[in-house]
Design an enzyme around this catalytic site. Sequence first.
Site, PDB file in Angstrom:
ATOM      1  N   GLU A   2      -2.723  -1.907  -3.445  1.00  0.00           N
ATOM      2  CA  GLU A   2      -4.257  -1.328  -2.965  1.00  0.00           C
ATOM      3  C   GLU A   2      -3.289   0.453  -2.557  1.00  0.00           C
ATOM      4  OE1 GLU A   2      -5.059  -2.044   1.226  1.00  0.00           O
ATOM      5  OE2 GLU A   2      -5.468  -4.509  -0.202  1.00  0.00           O
ATOM      6  N   HIS A   8       0.454  -1.405  -0.155  1.00  0.00           N
ATOM      7  CA  HIS A   8      -0.585  -0.042   0.279  1.00  0.00           C
ATOM      8  C   HIS A   8       0.806   1.380   0.102  1.00  0.00           C
ATOM      9  CE1 HIS A   8      -3.814   1.853   1.493  1.00  0.00           C
ATOM     10  NE2 HIS A   8      -2.735   2.726   1.417  1.00  0.00           N
ATOM     11  N   HIS A  63      -7.595  -5.297   6.735  1.00  0.00           N
ATOM     12  CA  HIS A  63      -7.496  -3.975   8.155  1.00  0.00           C
ATOM     13  C   HIS A  63      -7.412  -4.807   9.113  1.00  0.00           C
ATOM     14  CE1 HIS A  63      -6.530  -0.011   8.753  1.00  0.00           C
ATOM     15  NE2 HIS A  63      -6.439  -0.271   9.677  1.00  0.00           N
TER      16      HIS A  63
HETATM   17  C1  LIG Z   1      -6.468  -1.119   2.659  1.00  0.00           C
HETATM   18  C2  LIG Z   1      -5.746  -1.367   4.663  1.00  0.00           C
HETATM   19  O1  LIG Z   1      -6.274  -1.438   5.742  1.00  0.00           O
HETATM   20  C3  LIG Z   1      -3.995  -1.536   4.158  1.00  0.00           C
HETATM   21  O2  LIG Z   1      -3.402  -1.265   3.680  1.00  0.00           O
HETATM   22  C4  LIG Z   1      -3.226  -0.717   5.573  1.00  0.00           C
HETATM   23  O3  LIG Z   1      -4.383   0.456   5.211  1.00  0.00           O
HETATM   24  C5  LIG Z   1      -2.164  -1.027   5.516  1.00  0.00           C
HETATM   25  O4  LIG Z   1      -1.928   0.543   5.205  1.00  0.00           O
HETATM   26  P1  LIG Z   1      -0.708   0.770   6.747  1.00  0.00           P
HETATM   27  O5  LIG Z   1       0.200  -0.456   6.356  1.00  0.00           O
HETATM   28  O6  LIG Z   1      -0.025   2.153   6.526  1.00  0.00           O
HETATM   29  O7  LIG Z   1      -1.204   0.922   8.224  1.00  0.00           O
HETATM   30  N1  LIG Z   2      -6.091  -4.937   3.028  1.00  0.00           N
HETATM   31  C1  LIG Z   2      -5.742  -4.747   4.776  1.00  0.00           C
HETATM   32  C2  LIG Z   2      -3.949  -4.760   4.731  1.00  0.00           C
HETATM   33  O1  LIG Z   2      -3.803  -4.869   3.102  1.00  0.00           O
HETATM   34  C3  LIG Z   2      -3.248  -4.982   5.912  1.00  0.00           C
HETATM   35  O2  LIG Z   2      -4.071  -4.430   7.041  1.00  0.00           O
HETATM   36  P1  LIG Z   2      -3.776  -4.937   8.269  1.00  0.00           P
HETATM   37  O3  LIG Z   2      -3.263  -6.229   8.064  1.00  0.00           O
HETATM   38  O4  LIG Z   2      -1.981  -4.427   7.969  1.00  0.00           O
HETATM   39  O5  LIG Z   2      -4.105  -3.875   9.042  1.00  0.00           O
END
Ligand SMILES: CC(=O)[C@@H](O)[C@H](O)COP(=O)(O)O
Ligand SMILES: NCC(=O)COP(=O)(O)O
Length: 237
Positions: free
Chosen positions: A70, A43, A190
């Site tokens: 993402e 992301h 998430h």
């Molecule tokens: C959409 C989602 O839930 C993940 O992409 C999460 O936000 C990870 O991002 P961070 O690692 O920056 O928290």
């Molecule tokens: N789309 C959720 C993700 O990529 C990871 O979220 P998290 O496990 O870091 O909260």
Amino acid sequence: MTKLSVNVNKIATLRNSRGGNVPNLCKVATDIESFGAEGITIHPRPDERHIRYQDARDLKKIVTTEFNIEGNPIKKFVDLVLETQPTQVTLVPDAVDAITSNAGWDTIKHKDFLKDVIATFKAHNIRTSIFVNADLKMVEGAAETGTDRIELYTESYADAYAEGNKNGVQPFTDAAILAHKLNLGINAGHDLSLDNIAFFKEKVPHLLEVSIGHALISESLYLGLENVVNMYLNKLK
Ligand SMILES: CC(=O)[C@@H](O)[C@H](O)COP(=O)(O)O
Ligand SMILES: NCC(=O)COP(=O)(O)O
């Protein structure tokens, strides 16, 4: 079968903290795949606080499972996705300064915008997913955008589960049933964790993929990365 896509943002966080290339993100991603994970998720945020845009280019060359990128579809993100051609792009309505993802799309208010962006990615044979709350109206709106899949935003489930409230899964069960009826593929992510993933998997039908990062990397500090990846895989069977 529910695929495990490991989000490696936090590996990049650790790497960036010292300014060098330790841990090596590409090596960790390759190792995660060798441990059995069926995907790698990143992301990249506009400030590149962890994943850098160059990481996406480098990972594209070595990821052999599914590659999921993402992010909020600002122009430079769209350009990066079109350049790197991942397996899947997941659109997330994050504010630029958000500490982490904290909301799903309003798929009714933003339908026309989402339709255009999704059409662009689908024209380049990139599978699309949009990050939504477990809200039936938002799921219905998602189906109107032409997206291949939705990603259910699972923070509310994780919070409720942590407080001992298993009823928090019900909106996700209902959303998945509706999404399947609307021919939408169903992803989720998430705050999913070793503690809450098995119950979510049990109660949410048609679940194609979970993307997990923060908890998985944190758990690995105690239990080891290979062991944790396999613990998730066993809970997703
Ligand atoms: C959409 C989602 O839930 C993940 O992409 C999460 O936000 C990870 O991002 P961070 O690692 O920056 O928290
Ligand atoms: N789309 C959720 C993700 O990529 C990871 O979220 P998290 O496990 O870091 O909260």
